[in-house]
Scaffold this active site. Structure first.
Site, PDB file in Angstrom:
ATOM      1  N   TYR A  40       0.365  -1.484  -0.124  1.00  0.00           N
ATOM      2  CA  TYR A  40      -0.082  -0.329   0.073  1.00  0.00           C
ATOM      3  C   TYR A  40       1.143   1.125  -0.184  1.00  0.00           C
ATOM      4  CZ  TYR A  40       0.831   0.664   5.048  1.00  0.00           C
ATOM      5  OH  TYR A  40       1.080   0.957   5.904  1.00  0.00           O
ATOM      6  N   LYS A  43       7.304  -1.572   1.899  1.00  0.00           N
ATOM      7  CA  LYS A  43       5.274  -1.210   2.427  1.00  0.00           C
ATOM      8  C   LYS A  43       3.886  -2.108   2.411  1.00  0.00           C
ATOM      9  CE  LYS A  43       3.195   3.055   3.133  1.00  0.00           C
ATOM     10  NZ  LYS A  43       2.945   3.432   4.947  1.00  0.00           N
ATOM     11  N   GLU A  68      12.595   2.537  14.042  1.00  0.00           N
ATOM     12  CA  GLU A  68      11.417   4.037  13.257  1.00  0.00           C
ATOM     13  C   GLU A  68      10.052   3.831  14.431  1.00  0.00           C
ATOM     14  OE1 GLU A  68       9.774   2.425   9.336  1.00  0.00           O
ATOM     15  OE2 GLU A  68      10.252   0.725   9.611  1.00  0.00           O
ATOM     16  N   LEU A 105      11.522   1.493   6.949  1.00  0.00           N
ATOM     17  CA  LEU A 105      10.852   1.899   5.622  1.00  0.00           C
ATOM     18  C   LEU A 105      11.403   3.568   5.750  1.00  0.00           C
ATOM     19  CD1 LEU A 105       7.893   1.035   4.089  1.00  0.00           C
ATOM     20  CD2 LEU A 105       7.181   2.990   5.331  1.00  0.00           C
TER      21      LEU A 105
HETATM   22  C1  PLP Z   1       6.889   1.905   9.446  1.00  0.00           C
HETATM   23  C2  PLP Z   1       6.480   3.312   8.552  1.00  0.00           C
HETATM   24  N1  PLP Z   1       7.916   4.093   9.286  1.00  0.00           N
HETATM   25  C3  PLP Z   1       7.710   4.888   8.497  1.00  0.00           C
HETATM   26  C4  PLP Z   1       7.074   5.916   7.671  1.00  0.00           C
HETATM   27  C5  PLP Z   1       6.702   7.131   7.895  1.00  0.00           C
HETATM   28  O1  PLP Z   1       6.452   7.426   5.585  1.00  0.00           O
HETATM   29  P1  PLP Z   1       6.314   7.908   4.530  1.00  0.00           P
HETATM   30  O2  PLP Z   1       7.009   9.753   5.552  1.00  0.00           O
HETATM   31  O3  PLP Z   1       6.335   7.984   3.986  1.00  0.00           O
HETATM   32  O4  PLP Z   1       4.282   8.584   4.869  1.00  0.00           O
HETATM   33  C6  PLP Z   1       5.421   5.115   8.115  1.00  0.00           C
HETATM   34  C7  PLP Z   1       4.179   5.527   7.347  1.00  0.00           C
HETATM   35  O5  PLP Z   1       3.101   4.824   7.427  1.00  0.00           O
HETATM   36  C8  PLP Z   1       5.180   3.777   8.620  1.00  0.00           C
HETATM   37  O6  PLP Z   1       4.139   2.887   8.380  1.00  0.00           O
END
Ligand code: PLP
Length: 286
Positions: A33, A147, A179, A203
């Site tokens: 997603y 993701k 994270e 991610l």
């Molecule tokens: C596990 C995880 N890390 C980091 C992020 C941050 O990613 P982004 O800046 O692309 O929203 C997300 C976003 O939902 C996430 O689910």
């Protein structure tokens, strides 16, 4: 006005959208997603989100059902059909419907689902005061760079934060920062911004990249390297970043103040830069 979603070629009210129970997204969490923030009805960093989608699809061996241009048209359409200037678009691609078997089906058509809701970014109070976070062990799998819709671990971790009265978890794996359950985490120490490397343990956040670009533009010293737990616990500042949180300061970690216990100076600068940058990009797209 009821929310209009897209499902496999059709636009329809959310409550009328149906997927078969044998969809592998439902049975196995076999899908990926994206969440794309939309400001003033314009998707922010859409190309980067489509690139990350392609990476996730490649990693799990699902063919991309659309080109970036087709995705872009679809997102514009869903934004137009829903109310609100600022929206959060969610899109999901699963491996499709097939008899239950772990191995990939020989013939299955991807399920494509897109919805959009109001984009709720942190209010002024949260930006001013910061939020609480709690540390936890990162017990997720070793492909956190994908993701994936298989988010059970992330849900359990997020609930752990909620149960502790906190906004987010700050996860540690083998003694190093990874994270949050749905955000990237940055640390500031002695005026240097520390960022976790983009590898299989986190991610690759789209907001993470924006933050590093803004740090570069404002000549903020940056070190991208593994961050040991001791440096997290003695940080001057800790930030969360994501498409919906934007940049948010963590002011208590495990109940103890981070730095002064207030959002730090570096955060204030970067947060202001982020808001300016967002407006500039949106004006340019107008
Ligand atoms: C596990 C995880 N890390 C980091 C992020 C941050 O990613 P982004 O800046 O692309 O929203 C997300 C976003 O939902 C996430 O689910």
């Amino acid at each position: 006005m009821s929310e209009i979603v897209y499902l496999n070629g059709e636009f329809l009210p959310a409550e009328e959208a149906r997927i078969p129970v044998l969809d592998r997204g439902f049975i196995f969490g076999d899908g990926v997603y994206e969440v794309i923030p939309v400001y003033s009805r314009r998707p922010f960093r859409a190309a980067e989100h489509f690139q990350r989608l392609q990476r996730s699809l490649d990693a799990v061996r699902i063919a991309n059902p659309m080109t970036p241009a087709e995705w872009s048209r679809l997102i514009d359409e869903i934004v137009a059909r829903n109310s609100g200037e600022d929206q959060s678009v969610y899109l999901q691609v699963t491996r499709g419907v097939a008899k239950r078997d772990h191995a990939f089906p020989k013939e299955a058509k991807q399920t494509v689902f897109v919805m959009s809701g109001p984009l709720v970014t942190p209010g002024a109070d949260k930006v001013e005061r910061g939020v609480a976070a709690v540390t936890t062990v990162d017990y997720r799998w070793l492909r956190c760079d994908v993701k994936s819709v298989s988010l059970l671990a992330n849900c359990l971790l997020r609930q752990h934060a909620v149960d502790a009265g906190a906004e987010e978890v700050v996860m540690l794996r083998d003694g190093y920062l990874s994270e949050g359950s749905s955000s990237n985490v940055f640390v500031v120490r002695n005026g240097v911004l520390l960022a976790t490397p983009k590898n299989h343990l986190v991610l690759p956040g789209i907001t993470y990249d924006v933050v590093l670009e803004l740090a570069d533009a404002t000549r903020l010293p940056v070190e991208v390297r593994p961050i040991p737990e001791s440096e997290v616990r003695t940080a001057d500042e800790i930030w969360l970043t994501s498409s919906t949180k934007e940049v948010l300061a963590v002011t208590t970690l495990d109940g103890k103040p981070v730095g002064s216990g207030k959002p730090g100076e570096v955060f204030r600068t970067l947060h202001a830069e982020f808001q300016t940058f967002k407006r500039k990009v949106m004006r340019a797209a107008a």
